[in-house]
Design an enzyme around this catalytic site. Structure first.
Site, PDB file in Angstrom:
ATOM      1  N   ASP A   1      -2.675  -0.325   6.260  1.00 60.69           N
ATOM      2  CA  ASP A   1      -3.578  -0.725   5.179  1.00 60.69           C
ATOM      3  C   ASP A   1      -3.076  -2.003   4.498  1.00 60.69           C
ATOM      4  OD1 ASP A   1      -5.257   1.334   5.702  1.00 60.69           O
ATOM      5  OD2 ASP A   1      -4.849   2.478   3.872  1.00 60.69           O
TER       6      ASP A   1
ATOM      7  N   HIS B   1      -5.155   4.177   6.802  1.00 60.42           N
ATOM      8  CA  HIS B   1      -4.597   5.219   5.942  1.00 60.42           C
ATOM      9  C   HIS B   1      -3.123   5.497   6.244  1.00 60.42           C
ATOM     10  CE1 HIS B   1      -7.961   6.087   3.456  1.00 60.42           C
ATOM     11  NE2 HIS B   1      -8.768   6.354   4.469  1.00 60.42           N
TER      12      HIS B   1
ATOM     13  N   ASP C   1       0.853  -1.191   0.000  1.00 62.28           N
ATOM     14  CA  ASP C   1       0.000   0.000   0.000  1.00 62.28           C
ATOM     15  C   ASP C   1       0.881   1.232   0.000  1.00 62.28           C
ATOM     16  OD1 ASP C   1      -2.736   1.192   0.199  1.00 62.28           O
ATOM     17  OD2 ASP C   1      -1.866   2.057   2.011  1.00 62.28           O
TER      18      ASP C   1
ATOM     19  N   GLU D   1       1.080   5.566   0.327  1.00 61.11           N
ATOM     20  CA  GLU D   1       0.429   6.849   0.608  1.00 61.11           C
ATOM     21  C   GLU D   1       1.069   7.830  -0.356  1.00 61.11           C
ATOM     22  OE1 GLU D   1      -2.168   6.738   2.684  1.00 61.11           O
ATOM     23  OE2 GLU D   1      -1.594   4.638   2.999  1.00 61.11           O
TER      24      GLU D   1
END
Length: 563
Positions: free
Chosen positions: A156, A151, A12, A14
């Site tokens: 995540d 998040h 994942d 960001e």
DNA sequence: CATCTAATGTAGCGAACTGG
DNA sequence: CCAGTTCGCTACATTAGATG
């Protein structure tokens, strides 16, 4: 490769936004999964070389200050690549994460990732079609997964890895997906080949069907926006509708496609099945639902025409019903059948086959010598001709079966003489003719003079009787009543007879395509139920009260003289 | 046989979701 | 906000079939 032997790297990212070209990676998190267990973790903040927008900080908790001292992407990505190895790149909406990774690699001048990818959103859409949302939050809630740091990249990724393991086991149980190849293929399968019984079908089955009244009628299946998809008729609405919504899996592709779109079912009840048949026909033609193949348009079926307005009538066929004093019989299926009937009449009855001009000139033609004509052109014997016409009428109304008998004899003779080809031909003609005449027999009148009440007692509906009122060959209305009818039902029957069989009513000028189609449907239905039907005929001398009494008599099963 | 209509197949667009 | 995916719908083209 067996799924247990594969390495999944659930990743994942960001990022500072959603556009790979303008926005940058600011955190990478990944967990390595082998045979259902987490074997390694990767987590690293990345300097995006730009400030973190406020709304992103609000969502992720990552500030510009936090990433300021982190290494930039070109330092982090080689480590991540090493962690990824040749594992399968898994992410929730993998095209998002993949395109950011590729964009960063391109900036570095590196090769983009060659790894296989697996998307948990795609799997969710196929495995949990009924779930309202396929977002990671909803899935975590659905599977009761505790997410530490929603998040944030590693949080995540951990949650996504749990979701992945759920999906893999569901795939093994429900879809026999055992290999990595099958798993990767599955995420690209179209929904409809994957989905079992969709939720909306279940809800129609459970919530709508119990409310359907046990009556004949017409039903409409509609899509989300209310557009009709399919219109059908039912002798009994609940039975018919249930059959549509059960055993959905075994139905054909076309029907499955329709059922996928169905969101609601509507119905209109009718007094009788015949009324439902006619209403169905009208509505299909008016609305043309996508999944109705039959009955989408009106056809001009041929009718047999006996030109009784003429002093010396002839028989022909036509696709138009006019108010021209001629008698019309039928309709028949097609041109071939119409020609066959006209031909049979020509061969068995001595009607003239000349045109008016020849008739008036008194020109004897070859048919006279073949004994196929009473030769009115010479004799001017209207009376003798009228008896022939009367015999033709008896034949066309199915009253005179002698022609069929003669044809049967000829067929036998052909067969005895080993002329099997001719015998077979005669048999085909005979079969068609029997069917055509049997349809006429119940009406026993040309179309325009068909005035009757048809009393139908279905064997599977004890205690119930349907009465159909036919005027000028057209269905007018129908009444369902108990057998024997209650006093109220008798009153209502009388009332309907009064309004339908008004002596003063003028016959229709012309018959529309719709009338012709409905006459065909009526005659078809009458033929199909001929053994369960009795017809109570109406003539201008019959009073409505007599007619109603006669109907009531039949309803009680007491045979009575027809009125 | 030419013409018209209806059925069927296809491309493209919008809507609804997913990610940060 | 953007980009990607999928479905449903519409418009259009093609094909099959009926009609005179």
């Amino acid at each position: 490769m067996d799924i247990a032997d594969a390495t999944f790297v659930v990743t994942d990212l960001e990022t500072t936004g959603t556009t790979p070209d303008d926005d940058r990676i600011m955190e990478i998190g990944a967990v390595k999964v082998r045979d259902g267990a987490v074997v390694d973790r990767f987590q690293q903040l990345v300097n995006p070389q730009q400030s973190v927008p406020g709304r992103i900080t609000k969502m992720t908790g990552i500030t510009t200050g936090m990433v300021f001292e982190a290494p930039p992407a070109d330092e982090v990505l080689p480590d991540y690549r090493a962690f990824l190895g040749d594992g399968i790149l898994v992410a929730h909406n993998v095209s998002f994460d993949g395109s950011f990774l590729d964009a960063e690699l391109q900036r570095m001048g590196d090769e983009t990732l060659p790894n296989e990818t697996l998307c948990t959103v795609r799997l969710a859409r196929r495995l949990l079609p009924g779930l309202d949302s396929k977002g990671l939050s909803r899935l975590a809630q659905f599977y009761d997964i505790d997410v530490e740091g929603r998040h944030r990249a590693l949080g995540d990724a951990e949650a996504t890895s749990v979701v992945l393991r759920r999906f893999v086991s569901q795939l093994a149980f429900e879809h026999e997906v055992e290999t990595v190849e099958a798993l990767l293929r599955f995420q690209h399968q179209s929904y409809q080949t994957v989905r079992e019984v969709p939720g909306h079908i279940e809800s129609i089955r459970d919530e709508v069907l119990p409310d359907v009244p046990d009556e004949p009628g017409v039903y409409v299946m509609k899509n989300r926006s209310g557009t009709p998809l399919y219109i059908g008729k039912a002798k009994r609405l609940p039975d018919r509708l249930r059959s549509h919504f059960t055993a959905v899996e075994s139905s054909g592709a076309r029907k499955r496609k329709m059922l996928q779109k169905v969101r609601s079912v509507d119905w209109t009840t009718t007094a009788t099945e015949l009324e439902a048949i006619l209403l169905e026909s009208r509505r299909i033609k008016a609305e043309k639902p996508r999944y109705n193949r039959a009955q989408r348009r009106y056809y001009n079926r041929p009718f047999i025409r006996l030109d009784t307005a003429h002093e010396y009538p002839t028989v022909s066929w036509t696709r138009r019903l006019e108010a021209d004093g001629a008698e019309y019989y039928g309709p028949v299926r097609n041109t071939e059948q119409a020609e066959m009937v006209v031909d049979v009449v020509g061969r068995f009855f001595q009607l003239r086959e000349c045109d008016d001009e020849r008739l008036h000139l008194g020109q004897r033609c070859l048919y006279a010598d073949m004994d196929r004509c009473t030769v009115p052109c010479e004799t001017k014997d209207a009376e003798a001709y009228a008896t022939v016409v009367e015999r033709v009428r008896a034949f066309l109304t199915g009253q005179d079966q002698s022609v069929l008998g003669t044809m049967w004899d000829r067929m036998q003779r052909a067969s005895d003489n080993l002329n099997f080809e001719k015998a077979a031909e005669l048999r085909d003609t005979l079969e068609q003719l029997e069917r055509i005449l049997e349809k006429q027999r119940v009406a026993a009148a040309p179309v325009r003079q068909h005035n009757a009440a048809l009393v139908h007692q279905a064997p599977d509906r004890a205690g119930r009787v349907d009465v159909m009122l036919v005027r000028f060959g057209r269905f007018e209305e129908s009444i369902a009543c108990a057998a024997p009818p209650s006093p109220e039902e008798r009153d209502s029957l009388l009332e309907r007879c009064r309004s339908v069989f008004d002596v003063e009513a003028d016959p229709p000028e012309t018959f529309s395509k719709r009338d012709a189609t409905e006459i065909r449907l009526l005659s078809h239905w009458v033929y199909a139920h001929r053994d369960e039907l009795t017809a109570v005929r109406w003539t201008p001398r019959t009073s409505p009260a007599d007619l109603a009494d006669a109907i009531a008599g039949r309803v009680q099963g007491q045979p009575q003289q027809s009125a």
